[in-house]
Design a protein around this motif. Structure first.
Motif, mmCIF file in Angstrom:
data_model
loop_
_atom_site.group_PDB
_atom_site.id
_atom_site.type_symbol
_atom_site.label_atom_id
_atom_site.label_comp_id
_atom_site.label_asym_id
_atom_site.label_seq_id
_atom_site.Cartn_x
_atom_site.Cartn_y
_atom_site.Cartn_z
ATOM 1 N N SER A 75 0.759 -0.969 0.125
ATOM 2 C CA SER A 75 0.027 -0.107 -0.044
ATOM 3 C C SER A 75 0.947 1.283 0.088
ATOM 4 C CB SER A 75 -0.991 -0.099 1.112
ATOM 5 O OG SER A 75 -1.836 -0.959 1.441
ATOM 6 N N PHE A 76 0.459 2.169 -0.732
ATOM 7 C CA PHE A 76 1.210 3.341 -1.064
ATOM 8 C C PHE A 76 0.439 4.628 -1.080
ATOM 9 C CE2 PHE A 76 3.769 6.499 -3.670
ATOM 10 C CZ PHE A 76 5.058 6.260 -2.968
ATOM 11 N N VAL A 77 0.800 5.518 0.035
ATOM 12 C CA VAL A 77 -0.052 6.646 0.128
ATOM 13 C C VAL A 77 0.793 8.028 0.055
ATOM 14 C CG1 VAL A 77 -1.144 7.987 2.006
ATOM 15 C CG2 VAL A 77 -1.438 5.481 1.764
ATOM 16 N N THR A 78 0.179 8.916 -0.656
ATOM 17 C CA THR A 78 0.922 10.315 -0.716
ATOM 18 C C THR A 78 0.168 11.552 -0.104
ATOM 19 O OG1 THR A 78 0.154 10.756 -2.900
ATOM 20 C CG2 THR A 78 2.446 9.808 -2.682
ATOM 21 N N VAL A 79 0.514 12.213 0.358
ATOM 22 C CA VAL A 79 -0.127 13.442 1.131
ATOM 23 C C VAL A 79 0.665 14.715 0.735
ATOM 24 C CG1 VAL A 79 -0.841 14.496 3.028
ATOM 25 C CG2 VAL A 79 -0.878 11.841 3.003
ATOM 26 N N ASP A 80 0.091 15.516 -0.024
ATOM 27 C CA ASP A 80 0.779 17.008 -0.340
ATOM 28 C C ASP A 80 -0.251 18.093 0.202
ATOM 29 O OD1 ASP A 80 2.661 16.135 -2.001
ATOM 30 O OD2 ASP A 80 1.208 15.555 -3.292
ATOM 31 N N PHE A 81 0.494 18.827 1.017
ATOM 32 C CA PHE A 81 -0.320 19.973 1.730
ATOM 33 C C PHE A 81 0.501 21.349 1.882
ATOM 34 C CE2 PHE A 81 0.853 17.359 5.067
ATOM 35 C CZ PHE A 81 1.533 18.306 6.187
ATOM 36 N N ARG A 82 -0.133 22.308 1.986
ATOM 37 C CA ARG A 82 0.817 23.627 2.527
ATOM 38 C C ARG A 82 0.345 23.973 3.934
ATOM 39 N NH1 ARG A 82 2.714 25.765 -1.927
ATOM 40 N NH2 ARG A 82 1.584 25.384 -3.991
ATOM 41 N N VAL A 121 7.863 6.005 6.272
ATOM 42 C CA VAL A 121 7.398 7.322 6.026
ATOM 43 C C VAL A 121 8.478 8.242 5.779
ATOM 44 C CG1 VAL A 121 6.036 9.153 7.052
ATOM 45 C CG2 VAL A 121 5.420 6.895 7.849
ATOM 46 N N SER A 122 8.304 8.870 4.605
ATOM 47 C CA SER A 122 9.399 9.855 4.256
ATOM 48 C C SER A 122 8.533 11.268 4.124
ATOM 49 C CB SER A 122 9.905 9.651 2.963
ATOM 50 O OG SER A 122 10.632 10.514 2.384
ATOM 51 N N VAL A 123 9.366 12.319 4.804
ATOM 52 C CA VAL A 123 8.556 13.685 4.646
ATOM 53 C C VAL A 123 9.576 14.698 4.016
ATOM 54 C CG1 VAL A 123 7.580 15.665 5.919
ATOM 55 C CG2 VAL A 123 7.282 13.395 6.651
ATOM 56 N N GLU A 124 9.239 15.425 2.804
ATOM 57 C CA GLU A 124 10.052 16.326 2.412
ATOM 58 C C GLU A 124 9.117 17.613 2.224
ATOM 59 O OE1 GLU A 124 11.641 16.851 -2.304
ATOM 60 O OE2 GLU A 124 11.872 14.937 -1.387
ATOM 61 N N VAL A 125 10.070 18.583 2.699
ATOM 62 C CA VAL A 125 9.527 20.056 3.002
ATOM 63 C C VAL A 125 10.283 20.825 1.750
ATOM 64 C CG1 VAL A 125 8.686 21.796 4.500
ATOM 65 C CG2 VAL A 125 8.681 19.573 5.289
ATOM 66 N N ALA A 126 9.478 21.709 1.154
ATOM 67 C CA ALA A 126 10.193 22.730 0.430
ATOM 68 C C ALA A 126 9.585 24.197 0.893
ATOM 69 C CB ALA A 126 9.931 22.784 -1.061
ATOM 70 N N TYR A 127 10.265 24.925 1.143
ATOM 71 C CA TYR A 127 9.918 26.324 1.627
ATOM 72 C C TYR A 127 9.645 27.213 0.363
ATOM 73 C CZ TYR A 127 11.644 24.748 6.195
ATOM 74 O OH TYR A 127 11.749 24.056 7.198
ATOM 75 N N GLU A 128 8.566 27.849 0.521
ATOM 76 C CA GLU A 128 8.115 28.822 -0.619
ATOM 77 C C GLU A 128 7.748 30.300 0.118
ATOM 78 O OE1 GLU A 128 4.778 26.658 -1.952
ATOM 79 O OE2 GLU A 128 6.129 25.801 -3.417
ATOM 80 N N GLY A 129 8.729 30.966 0.702
ATOM 81 C CA GLY A 129 8.379 32.274 1.053
ATOM 82 C C GLY A 129 8.007 31.888 2.636
ATOM 83 N N ASP A 130 6.970 32.423 3.106
ATOM 84 C CA ASP A 130 6.275 31.950 4.515
ATOM 85 C C ASP A 130 5.794 30.824 4.562
ATOM 86 O OD1 ASP A 130 7.486 34.336 5.537
ATOM 87 O OD2 ASP A 130 5.599 35.740 5.104
ATOM 88 N N ALA A 131 5.372 30.241 3.517
ATOM 89 C CA ALA A 131 4.786 28.943 3.378
ATOM 90 C C ALA A 131 5.636 27.827 3.196
ATOM 91 C CB ALA A 131 3.753 28.948 2.198
ATOM 92 N N ALA A 132 5.082 26.572 3.311
ATOM 93 C CA ALA A 132 6.144 25.305 3.219
ATOM 94 C C ALA A 132 5.286 24.210 2.599
ATOM 95 C CB ALA A 132 6.480 25.048 4.401
ATOM 96 N N LEU A 133 5.744 23.657 1.358
ATOM 97 C CA LEU A 133 5.020 22.574 0.701
ATOM 98 C C LEU A 133 5.520 21.176 1.286
ATOM 99 C CD1 LEU A 133 3.109 21.726 -1.399
ATOM 100 C CD2 LEU A 133 4.926 21.650 -3.023
ATOM 101 N N VAL A 134 4.602 20.633 1.766
ATOM 102 C CA VAL A 134 4.965 19.389 2.487
ATOM 103 C C VAL A 134 4.556 18.277 1.780
ATOM 104 C CG1 VAL A 134 4.507 18.052 4.762
ATOM 105 C CG2 VAL A 134 4.871 20.305 4.866
ATOM 106 N N HIS A 135 5.286 17.262 1.309
ATOM 107 C CA HIS A 135 5.182 16.159 0.522
ATOM 108 C C HIS A 135 5.537 15.072 1.445
ATOM 109 C CE1 HIS A 135 4.658 13.381 -2.824
ATOM 110 N NE2 HIS A 135 6.072 13.118 -2.535
ATOM 111 N N LEU A 136 4.445 14.138 1.623
ATOM 112 C CA LEU A 136 4.708 13.092 2.475
ATOM 113 C C LEU A 136 4.456 11.590 1.827
ATOM 114 C CD1 LEU A 136 3.645 12.316 6.226
ATOM 115 C CD2 LEU A 136 2.589 10.973 4.302
ATOM 116 N N THR A 137 5.160 10.526 1.791
ATOM 117 C CA THR A 137 4.938 9.229 1.360
ATOM 118 C C THR A 137 5.024 8.158 2.397
ATOM 119 O OG1 THR A 137 7.157 9.026 0.444
ATOM 120 C CG2 THR A 137 5.653 9.986 -1.178
ATOM 121 N N ALA A 138 4.071 7.358 2.157
ATOM 122 C CA ALA A 138 4.229 6.250 3.262
ATOM 123 C C ALA A 138 3.883 4.977 2.510
ATOM 124 C CB ALA A 138 3.226 6.414 4.490
ATOM 125 N N PHE A 139 4.575 4.038 2.886
ATOM 126 C CA PHE A 139 4.210 2.639 2.595
ATOM 127 C C PHE A 139 4.668 1.576 3.335
ATOM 128 C CE2 PHE A 139 8.456 3.292 0.927
ATOM 129 C CZ PHE A 139 9.145 2.190 1.145
#
Length: 141
Positions: A75-82, A121-139
């Motif tokens: 099972s593979f799950v991805t979650v993207d949010f700001r 679980v792997s979490v990768e964060v990319a900063y975009e000014g005052d916000a952050a784009l979070v990309h989480l993958t879990a399997f």
């Protein structure tokens, strides 16, 4: 007058038997091919369910959350949010305490953790000014 005897049409029964013997396996084969083609294809999923699978929760101030899941052998799950940049480190520490930075990271902040080698679980964060784009993958394996 006697009862008229109907002729039995043996060929009708032969056709019915052939359709039953050949049609059922062909139908099962077509169903199997369709099911196999859908296996592993990412499907949208509720983000609360995706984060529950990943042993975490979305932060209350998360925005634009998009979640998918795919199933086949794993099972593979991805979650993207700001998320506001200021809350990322705290969210990571409270959600995945003890997570370690991986050897290679394409984002500004990365953390990996496993749960008894059954869930990764792997979490990768990319900063975009005052916000952050979070990309989480879990399997799971």
């Amino acid at each position: 007058m006697g009862v008229a005897k109907r002729k039995t049409r043996w060929w009708v029964w032969l056709v019915v038997a052939l359709v039953a013997l050949c049609g059922l396996p062909v139908t099962l084969l077509m169903w199997g091919a369709y099911s196999f083609s859908q296996a592993g294809k990412p499907q949208p999923v509720d983000c609360a369910a995706a984060m529950q699978f990943a042993h975490g929760r979305l932060p209350a101030d998360a925005e634009e959350a998009r979640c998918t899941e795919a199933h086949w052998q794993d099972s593979f799950v991805t979650v993207d949010f700001r998320l506001p940049r200021a809350g990322v480190a705290d969210w990571l520490e409270t959600t995945y305490p003890g997570a370690k930075a991986p050897a290679a990271c394409d984002g500004d902040l990365c953390r990996d953790t496993d749960f008894g080698q059954a869930l990764y679980v792997s979490v990768e964060v990319a900063y975009e000014g005052d916000a952050a784009l979070v990309h989480l993958t879990a399997f799971n394996v």
